[in-house]
Motif scaffolding. Sequence first.
Motif, mmCIF file in Angstrom:
data_model
loop_
_atom_site.group_PDB
_atom_site.id
_atom_site.type_symbol
_atom_site.label_atom_id
_atom_site.label_comp_id
_atom_site.label_asym_id
_atom_site.label_seq_id
_atom_site.Cartn_x
_atom_site.Cartn_y
_atom_site.Cartn_z
ATOM 1 N N MET A 1 0.838 -1.177 0.000
ATOM 2 C CA MET A 1 0.000 0.000 0.000
ATOM 3 C C MET A 1 0.886 1.245 0.000
ATOM 4 N N LEU A 2 0.461 2.248 -0.715
ATOM 5 C CA LEU A 2 1.174 3.518 -0.779
ATOM 6 C C LEU A 2 0.204 4.641 -0.425
ATOM 7 N N SER A 3 0.634 5.538 0.437
ATOM 8 C CA SER A 3 -0.164 6.707 0.801
ATOM 9 C C SER A 3 0.583 7.952 0.349
ATOM 10 N N LEU A 4 -0.137 8.855 -0.327
ATOM 11 C CA LEU A 4 0.435 10.098 -0.832
ATOM 12 C C LEU A 4 -0.314 11.262 -0.199
ATOM 13 N N LEU A 5 0.435 12.152 0.432
ATOM 14 C CA LEU A 5 -0.156 13.353 1.033
ATOM 15 C C LEU A 5 0.369 14.551 0.270
ATOM 16 N N THR A 6 -0.550 15.336 -0.275
ATOM 17 C CA THR A 6 -0.143 16.541 -0.993
ATOM 18 C C THR A 6 -1.128 17.662 -0.692
ATOM 19 N N GLY A 7 -0.586 18.842 -0.502
ATOM 20 C CA GLY A 7 -1.423 20.004 -0.245
ATOM 21 C C GLY A 7 -1.891 20.070 1.193
ATOM 22 N N LYS A 24 -1.178 7.058 10.272
ATOM 23 C CA LYS A 24 -1.791 5.795 10.697
ATOM 24 C C LYS A 24 -1.756 4.739 9.596
ATOM 25 N N ASN A 25 -1.621 5.181 8.341
ATOM 26 C CA ASN A 25 -1.641 4.243 7.221
ATOM 27 C C ASN A 25 -0.420 3.336 7.235
ATOM 28 N N ASP A 26 -0.638 2.076 6.862
ATOM 29 C CA ASP A 26 0.467 1.132 6.696
ATOM 30 C C ASP A 26 1.090 1.328 5.332
ATOM 31 N N GLY A 27 2.283 0.828 5.158
ATOM 32 C CA GLY A 27 2.935 0.859 3.856
ATOM 33 C C GLY A 27 3.781 2.094 3.643
ATOM 34 N N ILE A 28 4.069 2.364 2.384
ATOM 35 C CA ILE A 28 4.947 3.468 1.985
ATOM 36 C C ILE A 28 4.217 4.799 2.137
ATOM 37 N N LYS A 29 4.911 5.778 2.704
ATOM 38 C CA LYS A 29 4.335 7.111 2.884
ATOM 39 C C LYS A 29 5.150 8.124 2.080
ATOM 40 N N ILE A 30 4.449 8.890 1.229
ATOM 41 C CA ILE A 30 5.084 9.926 0.418
ATOM 42 C C ILE A 30 4.382 11.249 0.688
ATOM 43 N N LEU A 65 12.504 12.811 6.099
ATOM 44 C CA LEU A 65 11.722 13.159 7.277
ATOM 45 C C LEU A 65 11.429 11.864 8.022
ATOM 46 N N LYS A 66 11.784 11.820 9.293
ATOM 47 C CA LYS A 66 11.579 10.613 10.096
ATOM 48 C C LYS A 66 10.112 10.195 10.048
ATOM 49 N N GLY A 67 9.878 8.923 9.714
ATOM 50 C CA GLY A 67 8.523 8.382 9.659
ATOM 51 C C GLY A 67 7.895 8.437 8.285
ATOM 52 N N VAL A 68 8.556 9.118 7.341
ATOM 53 C CA VAL A 68 8.040 9.253 5.977
ATOM 54 C C VAL A 68 9.093 8.686 5.027
ATOM 55 N N ASP A 69 8.653 7.919 4.037
ATOM 56 C CA ASP A 69 9.595 7.264 3.127
ATOM 57 C C ASP A 69 10.176 8.201 2.074
ATOM 58 N N LEU A 70 9.406 9.192 1.631
ATOM 59 C CA LEU A 70 9.869 10.101 0.584
ATOM 60 C C LEU A 70 9.174 11.444 0.733
ATOM 61 N N VAL A 71 9.939 12.513 0.640
ATOM 62 C CA VAL A 71 9.386 13.872 0.634
ATOM 63 C C VAL A 71 9.883 14.540 -0.639
ATOM 64 N N THR A 72 8.946 15.018 -1.462
ATOM 65 C CA THR A 72 9.291 15.629 -2.744
ATOM 66 C C THR A 72 8.721 17.027 -2.844
ATOM 67 N N GLY A 74 6.298 19.451 -5.047
ATOM 68 C CA GLY A 74 4.952 19.071 -5.473
ATOM 69 C C GLY A 74 4.678 19.005 -6.955
ATOM 70 N N VAL A 75 4.308 20.104 -7.555
ATOM 71 C CA VAL A 75 3.762 20.143 -8.904
ATOM 72 C C VAL A 75 4.711 19.555 -9.945
ATOM 73 N N LEU A 76 5.971 19.978 -9.951
ATOM 74 C CA LEU A 76 6.910 19.480 -10.962
ATOM 75 C C LEU A 76 7.117 17.973 -10.843
ATOM 76 N N THR A 77 7.252 17.486 -9.613
ATOM 77 C CA THR A 77 7.481 16.068 -9.381
ATOM 78 C C THR A 77 6.253 15.250 -9.753
ATOM 79 N N LEU A 78 5.068 15.703 -9.354
ATOM 80 C CA LEU A 78 3.857 14.972 -9.698
ATOM 81 C C LEU A 78 3.624 14.976 -11.208
ATOM 82 N N HIS A 79 3.910 16.089 -11.864
ATOM 83 C CA HIS A 79 3.748 16.166 -13.317
ATOM 84 C C HIS A 79 4.692 15.181 -14.004
ATOM 85 N N LYS A 80 5.932 15.120 -13.571
ATOM 86 C CA LYS A 80 6.916 14.194 -14.138
ATOM 87 C C LYS A 80 6.480 12.741 -13.897
#
Length: 85
Positions: A1-7, A24-30, A65-72, A74-80
Motif C-alpha cells: 500500500m502507498l499513501s500520498l499526502l499533498t497540499g 496511521k496508514n500502513d505501507g509506503i508514505k510519500i 523526514l523521520k517516519g516518511v519514506d519520501l518527501v518531494t 509538489g507540482v513538478l514532481t507529480l507532473h513528471k
Amino acid sequence: MLSLLTGPPADKADDYRMVEDFMKNDGIKIVSGGATGNMVARVLNERLVPVDEHLDPEIPPTSKLKGVDLVTEGVLTLHKTIDLL
C-alpha cells in the motif's frame, strides 16, 4: 500500500488531524509539496533534511523526514510522475 499526502488543508486547524490520519496508514508514505512537507515536519516535531543526491535535473531534490519514506517537491514532481506513468 502507498499513501500520498499533498497540499496542506485549507484550514490550518486541520493540520494535526490530517497528519495523524496519514501517519496511521500502513505501507509506503510519500509527502509531495514544500508546504506539505513543512507542515508534516512541524506536526511530527521532526526536522526536514534536504538530500544531497540529485538524480534528475528536471525534478527538484527530495528531502528526508523521520517516519516518511519520501518527501518531494509538489507540482513538478507529480507532473513528471504522470508523464512517466
